[in-house]
Design a protein around this motif. Structure first.
Motif, PDB file in Angstrom:
ATOM      1  N   VAL A   1       9.290  69.003 113.653  1.00  0.00           N
ATOM      2  CA  VAL A   1       8.540  67.762 113.890  1.00  0.00           C
ATOM      3  C   VAL A   1       9.544  66.691 114.292  1.00  0.00           C
ATOM      4  O   VAL A   1      10.366  66.258 113.482  1.00  0.00           O
ATOM      5  N   GLN A   2       9.489  66.269 115.534  1.00  0.00           N
ATOM      6  CA  GLN A   2      10.428  65.271 116.016  1.00  0.00           C
ATOM      7  C   GLN A   2       9.873  63.863 115.850  1.00  0.00           C
ATOM      8  O   GLN A   2       8.665  63.667 115.679  1.00  0.00           O
TER       9      GLN A   2
ATOM     10  N   LEU B   1       1.968  60.292 111.971  1.00  0.00           N
ATOM     11  CA  LEU B   1       2.981  59.988 112.984  1.00  0.00           C
ATOM     12  C   LEU B   1       4.347  59.943 112.322  1.00  0.00           C
ATOM     13  O   LEU B   1       4.577  59.149 111.405  1.00  0.00           O
TER      14      LEU B   1
ATOM     15  N   THR C   1       1.024  64.878 113.862  1.00  0.00           N
ATOM     16  CA  THR C   1       0.596  66.125 113.245  1.00  0.00           C
ATOM     17  C   THR C   1      -0.852  65.971 112.783  1.00  0.00           C
ATOM     18  O   THR C   1      -1.304  64.860 112.490  1.00  0.00           O
TER      19      THR C   1
ATOM     20  N   GLU D   1      -3.661  59.860 120.799  1.00  0.00           N
ATOM     21  CA  GLU D   1      -2.535  58.986 120.497  1.00  0.00           C
ATOM     22  C   GLU D   1      -2.923  57.517 120.644  1.00  0.00           C
ATOM     23  O   GLU D   1      -2.536  56.673 119.832  1.00  0.00           O
TER      24      GLU D   1
ATOM     25  N   HIS E   1       1.559  68.214 123.233  1.00  0.00           N
ATOM     26  CA  HIS E   1       1.450  67.138 124.222  1.00  0.00           C
ATOM     27  C   HIS E   1       0.779  67.602 125.511  1.00  0.00           C
ATOM     28  O   HIS E   1       0.367  66.776 126.333  1.00  0.00           O
TER      29      HIS E   1
ATOM     30  N   GLY F   1       1.818  70.345 114.605  1.00  0.00           N
ATOM     31  CA  GLY F   1       2.102  69.261 115.528  1.00  0.00           C
ATOM     32  C   GLY F   1       1.103  69.205 116.663  1.00  0.00           C
ATOM     33  O   GLY F   1       0.508  70.212 117.041  1.00  0.00           O
TER      34      GLY F   1
ATOM     35  N   SER G   1       6.217  62.118 117.089  1.00  0.00           N
ATOM     36  CA  SER G   1       5.171  63.123 117.284  1.00  0.00           C
ATOM     37  C   SER G   1       4.091  63.019 116.214  1.00  0.00           C
ATOM     38  O   SER G   1       4.332  62.582 115.089  1.00  0.00           O
TER      39      SER G   1
END
Length: 330
Positions: free
Chosen positions: A102-103, A84, A108, A164, A155, A152, A106
């Motif tokens: 990669v924000q 994360l 991976t 998550e 979503h 990533g 998010s």
């Protein structure tokens, strides 16, 4: 529990220590940072075991990091890594002709023994949390895991929310999961499903999905317990599953959706009663989502075996043992 920081080192020694002593010998990575930026470097790291996996948390100055073939040869791990990016976005490269952004916030998914390079977008530091799960034949159930180059989490994947939720439950330090070993396995299998290595309709896949949705439902209950209109229908709509599925999720726990929510509300009320002894009981009850005072008293008596007033009196007498709720949500 392993924990260390650069705070106790001389500023001129911090980056070299982090890079050589920690990076190469513990993390198994190669770290790069421009020399003028090294004097202000800081780093903090902690790791602990959870259900056979390792949860680690790192906060540090921004730097480029990579796992090279030499790093892998020196320190292999054969583990599934779910990470994360808590803070500090950047670019991720795997040497396969593609770059990914990669924000912050998010997840991976990757195998520990494949090369990558990450470059920070900003210079104000980062925080990264990882769940590292050793792979075994039993966990993989015939699936491939060694070829999971870092990528990533999409979503839009149906399994994204359950994964998550499992990740957050396993990496919380304040409330350890009641069945961590099973949850670790479920998290790994959801990651394998998302990456197309395991069939979602398999027995193992369906079990992992149920476990993830249960944690997701519990998160919603904890987040919205103060809302009087919180209902199974609302949870089902948010998770994108049927009303029946919501009720089925709670069956293995031995507590219904309603009973689980009531216990959470009563526990929240008990905390407020202790923290604010002068706050009216009715105010506490309505604040915690109860629609009537009589319903609150019945629920409180059922969980604690006493009235809210009795609880406050017990709290004011230090010699007495504090009352504990029933094990409905233990």
């Amino acid at each position: 529990m392993l924990s260390f920081t650069t705070d106790d080192l001389r500023p001129q020694d911090r980056f070299d220590h982090w890079c050589e002593v920690r990076g190469k010998t513990l993390f198994g990575v190669t770290i790069e940072l421009e020399r003028p930026q090294r004097s202000d470097f800081y780093g903090r790291f902690s790791a602990r075991g959870v259900g056979g996996a390792i949860v680690s948390d790192m906060q540090a100055s921004s730097y480029r990091i990579g796992r090279t073939n030499a790093d892998i040869a020196r320190m292999s791990g054969n583990s599934l890594c779910i990470g994360l990016q808590v803070r500090g976005p950047g670019m991720l490269e795997t040497g396969r002709g593609s770059r990914q952004y990669v924000q912050a916030g998010s997840l991976t998914i990757s195998h520990s023994d494949l090369p990558f390079q990450a470059t920070p977008e900003r210079s104000d530091g980062f925080e990264y949390r990882m769940l590292k799960i050793p792979l075994s034949a039993d966990l993989l159930v015939g699936a491939r895991g060694h070829d999971l180059f870092a990528a990533g989490l999409p979503h839009t994947a149906p399994q994204a929310r359950p994964l998550e939720a499992l990740f957050m439950a396993l990496t919380r330090a304040d409330v350890p999961p009641t069945d961590a070993e099973s949850d670790v396995v479920h998290a790994a299998r959801l990651a394998l499903i998302i990456r197309g290595r395991l069939a979602a309709g398999s027995v193992e896949g369906r079990a992992a999905l149920r476990a993830g949705y249960l944690h997701a439902a519990r998160q919603i209950l904890a987040r919205d317990l103060r809302r009087p209109d919180l209902s199974p229908e609302r949870v089902a709509a948010e998770l994108g599953i049927s009303l029946r599925q919501v009720h089925v999720l709670f069956e293995p726990t031995g507590q219904s959706f309603s009973r689980t929510l009531t216990t959470l509300r009563v526990r929240e009320a008990a905390q407020l009663l202790r923290a604010r002894p002068s706050r009216p009981v009715a105010d506490v009850a309505f604040h915690c989502g109860f629609e009537s005072l009589s319903a609150f008293y019945r629920a409180f008596q059922g969980v604690y075996g006493m009235t809210p007033r009795d609880l406050r009196q017990a709290e004011s007498e230090p010699r007495r043992t504090r009352p504990q709720p029933e094990a409905a949500m233990a």
